[in-house]
Structures are given as structure tokens and as C-alpha cells.
Scaffold this motif. Structure first.
Motif, PDB file in Angstrom:
ATOM      1  N   LYS A   1       8.778  -3.127   8.256  1.00 62.57           N
ATOM      2  CA  LYS A   1       8.646  -2.298   9.337  1.00 62.57           C
ATOM      3  C   LYS A   1       9.965  -1.741   9.837  1.00 62.57           C
ATOM      4  O   LYS A   1       9.931  -0.386  10.171  1.00 62.57           O
ATOM      5  N   THR A   2      11.097  -2.402   9.548  1.00 65.54           N
ATOM      6  CA  THR A   2      12.516  -1.886   9.853  1.00 65.54           C
ATOM      7  C   THR A   2      13.051  -1.466   8.688  1.00 65.54           C
ATOM      8  O   THR A   2      14.020  -0.422   8.681  1.00 65.54           O
ATOM      9  N   ASP A   3      12.588  -1.821   7.400  1.00 68.05           N
ATOM     10  CA  ASP A   3      13.282  -1.154   6.186  1.00 68.05           C
ATOM     11  C   ASP A   3      12.129  -0.829   5.082  1.00 68.05           C
ATOM     12  O   ASP A   3      11.985  -1.651   4.191  1.00 68.05           O
ATOM     13  N   ASN A   4      11.468   0.250   5.411  1.00 68.99           N
ATOM     14  CA  ASN A   4      10.441   0.702   4.669  1.00 68.99           C
ATOM     15  C   ASN A   4      10.758   1.269   3.235  1.00 68.99           C
ATOM     16  O   ASN A   4      11.900   1.785   3.076  1.00 68.99           O
ATOM     17  N   PRO A   5      10.068   0.747   2.300  1.00 74.28           N
ATOM     18  CA  PRO A   5      10.404   1.453   0.696  1.00 74.28           C
ATOM     19  C   PRO A   5      10.397   2.824   0.846  1.00 74.28           C
ATOM     20  O   PRO A   5       9.656   3.439   1.533  1.00 74.28           O
ATOM     21  N   THR A   6      11.383   3.287  -0.038  1.00 78.83           N
ATOM     22  CA  THR A   6      11.461   4.695  -0.130  1.00 78.83           C
ATOM     23  C   THR A   6      10.243   5.156  -1.105  1.00 78.83           C
ATOM     24  O   THR A   6       9.594   4.394  -1.671  1.00 78.83           O
ATOM     25  N   TYR A   7      10.144   6.604  -1.169  1.00 77.10           N
ATOM     26  CA  TYR A   7       9.122   7.251  -2.067  1.00 77.10           C
ATOM     27  C   TYR A   7       9.572   6.587  -3.653  1.00 77.10           C
ATOM     28  O   TYR A   7       8.752   6.155  -4.162  1.00 77.10           O
ATOM     29  N   GLU A   8      10.871   6.663  -3.805  1.00 77.65           N
ATOM     30  CA  GLU A   8      11.072   6.441  -5.217  1.00 77.65           C
ATOM     31  C   GLU A   8      11.021   4.818  -5.605  1.00 77.65           C
ATOM     32  O   GLU A   8      10.445   4.493  -6.566  1.00 77.65           O
ATOM     33  N   GLU A   9      11.206   4.118  -4.486  1.00 71.87           N
ATOM     34  CA  GLU A   9      10.827   2.712  -4.335  1.00 71.87           C
ATOM     35  C   GLU A   9       9.436   2.458  -4.946  1.00 71.87           C
ATOM     36  O   GLU A   9       8.889   1.561  -5.765  1.00 71.87           O
ATOM     37  N   LEU A  10       8.684   3.170  -4.026  1.00 71.62           N
ATOM     38  CA  LEU A  10       7.112   2.694  -4.037  1.00 71.62           C
ATOM     39  C   LEU A  10       6.617   3.185  -5.515  1.00 71.62           C
ATOM     40  O   LEU A  10       5.923   2.462  -6.041  1.00 71.62           O
ATOM     41  N   SER A  11       7.195   4.426  -5.726  1.00 76.46           N
ATOM     42  CA  SER A  11       6.970   5.140  -7.217  1.00 76.46           C
ATOM     43  C   SER A  11       7.326   4.149  -8.276  1.00 76.46           C
ATOM     44  O   SER A  11       6.089   3.705  -9.066  1.00 76.46           O
ATOM     45  N   GLU A  12       8.385   3.258  -8.460  1.00 79.60           N
ATOM     46  CA  GLU A  12       8.662   2.351  -9.516  1.00 79.60           C
ATOM     47  C   GLU A  12       7.800   1.129  -9.177  1.00 79.60           C
ATOM     48  O   GLU A  12       7.106   0.609 -10.021  1.00 79.60           O
ATOM     49  N   LEU A  13       7.652   0.713  -7.804  1.00 82.89           N
ATOM     50  CA  LEU A  13       6.715  -0.729  -7.719  1.00 82.89           C
ATOM     51  C   LEU A  13       5.235  -0.267  -8.048  1.00 82.89           C
ATOM     52  O   LEU A  13       4.896  -1.153  -8.779  1.00 82.89           O
ATOM     53  N   TYR A  14       4.801   0.884  -8.003  1.00 79.32           N
ATOM     54  CA  TYR A  14       3.431   1.278  -8.397  1.00 79.32           C
ATOM     55  C   TYR A  14       3.288   1.310  -9.999  1.00 79.32           C
ATOM     56  O   TYR A  14       2.430   0.782 -10.472  1.00 79.32           O
ATOM     57  N   LYS A  15       4.051   1.851 -10.364  1.00 81.80           N
ATOM     58  CA  LYS A  15       4.351   1.859 -12.048  1.00 81.80           C
ATOM     59  C   LYS A  15       4.373   0.324 -12.527  1.00 81.80           C
ATOM     60  O   LYS A  15       3.723   0.036 -13.675  1.00 81.80           O
TER      61      LYS A  15
ATOM     62  N   GLU B   1       1.472  12.690  -3.057  1.00 82.29           N
ATOM     63  CA  GLU B   1       1.255  12.794  -1.765  1.00 82.29           C
ATOM     64  C   GLU B   1       0.980  11.525  -1.048  1.00 82.29           C
ATOM     65  O   GLU B   1       1.350  11.088   0.146  1.00 82.29           O
ATOM     66  N   GLN B   2      -0.017  10.637  -1.735  1.00 84.14           N
ATOM     67  CA  GLN B   2       0.010   9.306  -1.256  1.00 84.14           C
ATOM     68  C   GLN B   2       1.347   8.404  -1.244  1.00 84.14           C
ATOM     69  O   GLN B   2       1.521   7.607  -0.312  1.00 84.14           O
ATOM     70  N   LEU B   3       2.191   8.338  -2.043  1.00 83.05           N
ATOM     71  CA  LEU B   3       3.397   7.776  -2.117  1.00 83.05           C
ATOM     72  C   LEU B   3       4.366   8.250  -1.034  1.00 83.05           C
ATOM     73  O   LEU B   3       4.779   7.537  -0.427  1.00 83.05           O
ATOM     74  N   ARG B   4       4.250   9.722  -0.896  1.00 82.21           N
ATOM     75  CA  ARG B   4       5.019  10.186   0.081  1.00 82.21           C
ATOM     76  C   ARG B   4       4.583   9.768   1.515  1.00 82.21           C
ATOM     77  O   ARG B   4       5.384   9.443   2.328  1.00 82.21           O
ATOM     78  N   LEU B   5       3.257   9.486   1.645  1.00 81.18           N
ATOM     79  CA  LEU B   5       2.733   9.108   3.023  1.00 81.18           C
ATOM     80  C   LEU B   5       3.126   7.626   3.131  1.00 81.18           C
ATOM     81  O   LEU B   5       3.568   7.279   4.411  1.00 81.18           O
ATOM     82  N   LEU B   6       3.012   7.013   2.014  1.00 85.82           N
ATOM     83  CA  LEU B   6       3.207   5.291   2.116  1.00 85.82           C
ATOM     84  C   LEU B   6       4.926   5.173   2.629  1.00 85.82           C
ATOM     85  O   LEU B   6       5.164   4.394   3.329  1.00 85.82           O
ATOM     86  N   ALA B   7       5.718   6.032   2.199  1.00 85.34           N
ATOM     87  CA  ALA B   7       7.254   5.717   2.389  1.00 85.34           C
ATOM     88  C   ALA B   7       7.494   6.378   3.780  1.00 85.34           C
ATOM     89  O   ALA B   7       8.576   6.137   4.403  1.00 85.34           O
ATOM     90  N   THR B   8       6.726   6.762   4.793  1.00 82.66           N
ATOM     91  CA  THR B   8       6.566   7.620   6.093  1.00 82.66           C
ATOM     92  C   THR B   8       6.775   6.150   6.980  1.00 82.66           C
ATOM     93  O   THR B   8       7.492   6.147   8.129  1.00 82.66           O
ATOM     94  N   ASP B   9       5.968   5.149   6.821  1.00 83.18           N
ATOM     95  CA  ASP B   9       5.670   4.144   7.767  1.00 83.18           C
ATOM     96  C   ASP B   9       5.381   2.632   7.123  1.00 83.18           C
ATOM     97  O   ASP B   9       4.527   2.706   6.342  1.00 83.18           O
ATOM     98  N   GLY B  10       6.222   1.711   7.151  1.00 82.47           N
ATOM     99  CA  GLY B  10       5.927   0.448   6.539  1.00 82.47           C
ATOM    100  C   GLY B  10       4.583  -0.147   7.169  1.00 82.47           C
ATOM    101  O   GLY B  10       4.070  -0.909   6.338  1.00 82.47           O
ATOM    102  N   MET B  11       3.973   0.323   8.158  1.00 82.77           N
ATOM    103  CA  MET B  11       2.631  -0.324   8.440  1.00 82.77           C
ATOM    104  C   MET B  11       1.695   0.313   7.879  1.00 82.77           C
ATOM    105  O   MET B  11       0.536  -0.221   7.799  1.00 82.77           O
ATOM    106  N   LEU B  12       1.789   0.993   7.005  1.00 84.79           N
ATOM    107  CA  LEU B  12       0.651   1.670   6.227  1.00 84.79           C
ATOM    108  C   LEU B  12       0.735   0.923   4.710  1.00 84.79           C
ATOM    109  O   LEU B  12      -0.396   1.143   3.980  1.00 84.79           O
ATOM    110  N   VAL B  13       1.789   0.232   4.308  1.00 87.73           N
ATOM    111  CA  VAL B  13       1.818  -0.574   3.135  1.00 87.73           C
ATOM    112  C   VAL B  13       1.422  -1.815   3.122  1.00 87.73           C
ATOM    113  O   VAL B  13       1.607  -2.559   4.143  1.00 87.73           O
ATOM    114  N   LYS B  14       0.430  -2.191   2.168  1.00 84.39           N
ATOM    115  CA  LYS B  14      -0.181  -3.645   2.119  1.00 84.39           C
ATOM    116  C   LYS B  14       1.157  -4.592   2.053  1.00 84.39           C
ATOM    117  O   LYS B  14       2.031  -4.183   1.101  1.00 84.39           O
ATOM    118  N   ARG B  15       0.867  -5.571   2.455  1.00 85.40           N
ATOM    119  CA  ARG B  15       1.962  -6.603   2.385  1.00 85.40           C
ATOM    120  C   ARG B  15       1.231  -8.022   2.299  1.00 85.40           C
ATOM    121  O   ARG B  15       0.308  -8.101   2.577  1.00 85.40           O
TER     122      ARG B  15
END
Length: 117
Positions: free
Chosen positions: A32-46, A79-93
Motif C-alpha cells: 500500500k505504501t510502496d506499490n510496485p512500479t510498471y517496470e517491476e510489475l512487468s518483470e514479475l509478470y514475465k 494498460e493493465q500493468l499501468r493500472l496495477l502500478a497506480t494503486d497497490g490495493m489493485l494488486v493480488k497479494r
């Protein structure tokens, strides 16, 4: 290991207890306080090999209020990765990162098989 979580989430708490019971050494990061960036999410996804939809917190209030169930199928991966990078609460954890292993959500059997502690 990196353990990306939301401290108030009961699933994250279970996962953390599991890691502790195995004597694992890990770094905690509050999504919530340190949301993954677009680049990070992209790498995690791959690295994860999972469908991108698995990275969305589909039971979250924000996901539901944004009506993402209907919007995601028409959005590009970028677009989905950019959306995820906007708010940590959208990301599965939680998300557990150990080298090239990326686990999303906590399933004890999957973690037992893939996490080397």
C-alpha cells in the motif's frame, strides 16, 4: 527473498507465519505504501509465467468499484500493468520473489513445493 504484502491482509499474515515457521530470511514491503512500479510489475509478470489477470486483487473493493471485471478483457497488457502500478490495493497479494521464482497469492502447497528454505 522479497515478501510484498499488505500487513492487514489475513492471507498475507498466514503467508508470513508460514515463512517464519520455515526460518526463511526475507525483506518485507508494504504494497500500500510502496506499490510496485510498471517496470517491476512487468518483470514479475514475465517471471511468474501466470496470466496477467492473476495479478489483480479480484476480491478487493477498488477492483469492484472500478468494474474491472468487465473492463480488463478489452485492455491491453500494457494498460493493465499501468493500472496495477497506480494503486497497490489493485494488486493480488502476497507476492513472494525469490530469484526467478514469483508466487502470487498464498497457497501453502505451491509455496512448499517452490520455496527453498
Amino acid at each position: 527473498m522479497k515478501f510484498i504484502c499488505y500487513p492487514k491482509c489475513t492471507t498475507c499474515q498466514k503467508a508470513q507465519k508460514w515463512l517464519d515457521s520455515k526460518g526463511a530470511s526475507y525483506e518485507v514491503r508494504d504494497i500500500k505504501t510502496d506499490n510496485p512500479t510498471y517496470e517491476e510489475l512487468s518483470e514479475l509478470y514475465k517471471k511468474s509465467g501466470l496470466p496477467l489477470k492473476r495479478f489483480f486483487n479480484t476480491s478487493g473493493l477498488l477492483y469492484k468499484s472500478m468494474a474491472l471485471k468487465d473492463k480488463l478483457p478489452t485492455m491491453s497488457e500494457e494498460e493493465q500493468l499501468r493500472l496495477l502500478a497506480t494503486d497497490g490495493m489493485l494488486v493480488k497479494r502476497p507476492i513472494l520473489v525469490d530469484g526467478n521464482i514469483v508466487l502470487v497469492g498464498f497457497k501453502e502447497s505451491e509455496w512448499s513445493e517452490k520455496v527453498k528454505v
